[in-house]
Design a protein around this motif. Sequence first.
Motif, PDB file in Angstrom:
ATOM      1  N   ASP A   7       5.425  -5.163  -9.885  1.00 47.44           N
ATOM      2  CA  ASP A   7       5.623  -3.737  -9.762  1.00 47.44           C
ATOM      3  C   ASP A   7       6.822  -3.270 -10.581  1.00 47.44           C
ATOM      4  O   ASP A   7       7.112  -2.089 -10.660  1.00 47.44           O
ATOM      5  CB  ASP A   7       5.843  -3.353  -8.296  1.00 47.44           C
ATOM      6  CG  ASP A   7       4.520  -3.273  -7.560  1.00 47.44           C
ATOM      7  OD1 ASP A   7       3.506  -3.064  -8.229  1.00 47.44           O
ATOM      8  OD2 ASP A   7       4.530  -3.427  -6.320  1.00 47.44           O
ATOM      9  N   TRP A  34      -8.943   0.914 -10.163  1.00 45.37           N
ATOM     10  CA  TRP A  34      -7.904   1.544  -9.337  1.00 45.37           C
ATOM     11  C   TRP A  34      -8.161   3.036  -9.158  1.00 45.37           C
ATOM     12  O   TRP A  34      -8.093   3.555  -8.032  1.00 45.37           O
ATOM     13  CB  TRP A  34      -6.518   1.327  -9.945  1.00 45.37           C
ATOM     14  CG  TRP A  34      -5.417   1.739  -9.016  1.00 45.37           C
ATOM     15  CD1 TRP A  34      -4.778   0.960  -8.091  1.00 45.37           C
ATOM     16  CD2 TRP A  34      -4.854   3.061  -8.882  1.00 45.37           C
ATOM     17  NE1 TRP A  34      -3.851   1.706  -7.399  1.00 45.37           N
ATOM     18  CE2 TRP A  34      -3.876   2.996  -7.859  1.00 45.37           C
ATOM     19  CE3 TRP A  34      -5.074   4.277  -9.523  1.00 45.37           C
ATOM     20  CZ2 TRP A  34      -3.130   4.101  -7.473  1.00 45.37           C
ATOM     21  CZ3 TRP A  34      -4.341   5.393  -9.132  1.00 45.37           C
ATOM     22  CH2 TRP A  34      -3.381   5.290  -8.125  1.00 45.37           C
ATOM     23  N   ASP A  78      -0.925   0.493  -1.907  1.00 46.77           N
ATOM     24  CA  ASP A  78      -1.176   0.247  -3.329  1.00 46.77           C
ATOM     25  C   ASP A  78      -2.191   1.216  -3.931  1.00 46.77           C
ATOM     26  O   ASP A  78      -2.451   1.181  -5.137  1.00 46.77           O
ATOM     27  CB  ASP A  78      -1.656  -1.192  -3.543  1.00 46.77           C
ATOM     28  CG  ASP A  78      -0.503  -2.189  -3.490  1.00 46.77           C
ATOM     29  OD1 ASP A  78       0.657  -1.754  -3.630  1.00 46.77           O
ATOM     30  OD2 ASP A  78      -0.758  -3.390  -3.293  1.00 46.77           O
ATOM     31  N   LYS A  84       1.688   5.635  -7.014  1.00 50.06           N
ATOM     32  CA  LYS A  84       1.608   4.390  -7.792  1.00 50.06           C
ATOM     33  C   LYS A  84       1.437   4.672  -9.282  1.00 50.06           C
ATOM     34  O   LYS A  84       1.839   3.869 -10.132  1.00 50.06           O
ATOM     35  CB  LYS A  84       0.422   3.551  -7.291  1.00 50.06           C
ATOM     36  CG  LYS A  84       0.527   2.074  -7.604  1.00 50.06           C
ATOM     37  CD  LYS A  84       1.540   1.410  -6.717  1.00 50.06           C
ATOM     38  CE  LYS A  84       1.576  -0.095  -6.924  1.00 50.06           C
ATOM     39  NZ  LYS A  84       2.624  -0.732  -6.106  1.00 50.06           N
ATOM     40  N   TYR A 119       2.726   1.160 -13.133  1.00 47.95           N
ATOM     41  CA  TYR A 119       1.292   1.165 -12.829  1.00 47.95           C
ATOM     42  C   TYR A 119       0.558   0.134 -13.675  1.00 47.95           C
ATOM     43  O   TYR A 119      -0.242  -0.659 -13.167  1.00 47.95           O
ATOM     44  CB  TYR A 119       0.718   2.563 -13.066  1.00 47.95           C
ATOM     45  CG  TYR A 119      -0.792   2.626 -13.039  1.00 47.95           C
ATOM     46  CD1 TYR A 119      -1.484   2.508 -11.844  1.00 47.95           C
ATOM     47  CD2 TYR A 119      -1.522   2.803 -14.223  1.00 47.95           C
ATOM     48  CE1 TYR A 119      -2.872   2.568 -11.808  1.00 47.95           C
ATOM     49  CE2 TYR A 119      -2.904   2.869 -14.198  1.00 47.95           C
ATOM     50  CZ  TYR A 119      -3.580   2.746 -13.003  1.00 47.95           C
ATOM     51  OH  TYR A 119      -4.948   2.800 -12.983  1.00 47.95           O
ATOM     52  N   PHE A 145       1.273  -3.357 -12.620  1.00 45.56           N
ATOM     53  CA  PHE A 145       0.638  -3.654 -11.341  1.00 45.56           C
ATOM     54  C   PHE A 145      -0.825  -4.024 -11.515  1.00 45.56           C
ATOM     55  O   PHE A 145      -1.302  -5.024 -10.967  1.00 45.56           O
ATOM     56  CB  PHE A 145       0.768  -2.454 -10.403  1.00 45.56           C
ATOM     57  CG  PHE A 145      -0.087  -2.567  -9.180  1.00 45.56           C
ATOM     58  CD1 PHE A 145       0.172  -3.523  -8.202  1.00 45.56           C
ATOM     59  CD2 PHE A 145      -1.174  -1.710  -9.004  1.00 45.56           C
ATOM     60  CE1 PHE A 145      -0.630  -3.626  -7.078  1.00 45.56           C
ATOM     61  CE2 PHE A 145      -1.971  -1.814  -7.879  1.00 45.56           C
ATOM     62  CZ  PHE A 145      -1.707  -2.771  -6.913  1.00 45.56           C
ATOM     63  N   LEU A 198      -7.106  -4.277  -2.803  1.00 51.04           N
ATOM     64  CA  LEU A 198      -6.912  -2.884  -2.429  1.00 51.04           C
ATOM     65  C   LEU A 198      -7.627  -2.505  -1.131  1.00 51.04           C
ATOM     66  O   LEU A 198      -7.504  -1.370  -0.667  1.00 51.04           O
ATOM     67  CB  LEU A 198      -7.409  -1.965  -3.558  1.00 51.04           C
ATOM     68  CG  LEU A 198      -6.682  -2.092  -4.906  1.00 51.04           C
ATOM     69  CD1 LEU A 198      -7.381  -1.259  -5.967  1.00 51.04           C
ATOM     70  CD2 LEU A 198      -5.218  -1.695  -4.782  1.00 51.04           C
TER      71      LEU A 198
END
Length: 499
Positions: free
Chosen positions: A24, A43, A58, A63, A70, A73, A86
């Motif tokens: 992160d 995502w 998350d 985020k 981002y 991640f 997720l």
Amino acid sequence: MKLKYVLLALLVGLAFTSCSKDSDADSDSNETVVPDEINDFVWKAMNSWYYWQSDVDDLSDSKITSGNKYANFINGKTPDALFYSLLYQRGTVDRFSWIENSNEVVNVSKIAEVKKSSGFSYGIYPKDFNNVNLVALINYVVPDSPAALAGLKRGDVITKINGAQLTASNYNQLEDTQVTLTLAASVGFISTGMVTTNKAGTVTLSQTDIDENPVAYYEKKVYGSKNIAYLVYNSFKSDYNDELNAAFAKMQSDGINELVLDLRYNGGGSLETAVALAQMINGSFTNKPYVYLDFNDKHNSNDGFENLSDKVKVYNLVDNEPTFQRDESINSLALTKIYVLVSFETASASELTVQCLKKYISVITIGNETVGKFVGSNTLYDDPVSNYTSSTNKSTKHQWQLQPITFTYFNKDKDKNPDEITPNHDINPYEIFSDSVEFGNVNDPYLKKALELITGQTLRTNTQNTNISLSFRNNNLASFNPTNAAKGLYIENFKNLKK
């Protein structure tokens, strides 16, 4: 008695691992980190549509506020690993979301499809208290499939796969593209469990493309003034809406006044088909609310009722997607009571049928506790312009698509859903080992119970006595607790969903 089993026609809850660790933290350099294109789709589609989006840190909108954070991640995972990371309390709260790549299918279960299969459905049962050694009982065989051509039939018991005893660690091999099966010659019970002997020889099956007709069996049974329909319906597949409607036309011509609907092996499917089925059963409540859908806070505009209609949409498959052809008038029976056979493999659209229809007519359930899947989904594609809901202009750079839980549903009064449907009349599932006969045979303990309730008679049947130990049945069933899977409830033509 609480029953928990596993349905292995489809698998959810597979374990995936990350290819490399993610971070992160901001990039150490001042260079802009570019998000992986596929993971960016995963995502953002989940951020928009996932039912529990607000409960997953998350998936928070914050985020994406820092570009490098981002990108760092999402870039450290494969698409499937990112997706499963997720999910909200995966395996407990969310047991049903999945991702798939058409070249490497993780899970197949849609509203209409041709899929790779050997052509048999089965349930898994423990042989003893340890829940290690298992058997697979064949629920039914698809006509003209590899399984049918090999001579498999409903009631056959699989004891070994590829030469090894069927166990909790290898049963997933039943879904392989080619398998070698050993069948039981006999099945018996002692106080500590199930005892089987094996047939000589084996059966080898290879998968092929199958578009299974879910309208598996229909028969009219006559007991005095009772004209009883027995219908086996194995999946809510919208490309067979016309066949389902035709079955009810046949019931009309047969003068049916009672219905036994067998949903024991039906794990769900099309929401639209489920609504149409209710109208076929009764038909007196056109334009009345049937099911209420609740989406996440980002899509409150999609919340609302699906109403009963006197029309059913007919689809054909084009590139394995349902394509609308025409509307048909629904054939209705005007029944005020039905009898539904359920099992530990009954889920989603089947459970919806029970929960929502009983607000209008009497629904008597017979069998075992169901899966308890009162949520649904719509397929998400890599097409940001449509907010990931259309396959027409999806990216051609990859073949990943998502099937996350995007809504929950309630009956017309928005009653709280139970953990699972507990049947009005319980049948011990181990009885099927002594009386697993072909569909329609009154030796089937589930069907027999329904016919007795309808006729008020005790039916004499040629059942076998397997001498199943009561202590084994109760203790073993209570202790067996593997993952329970289901097909699900899906929305086709999402853009036309009623608001």
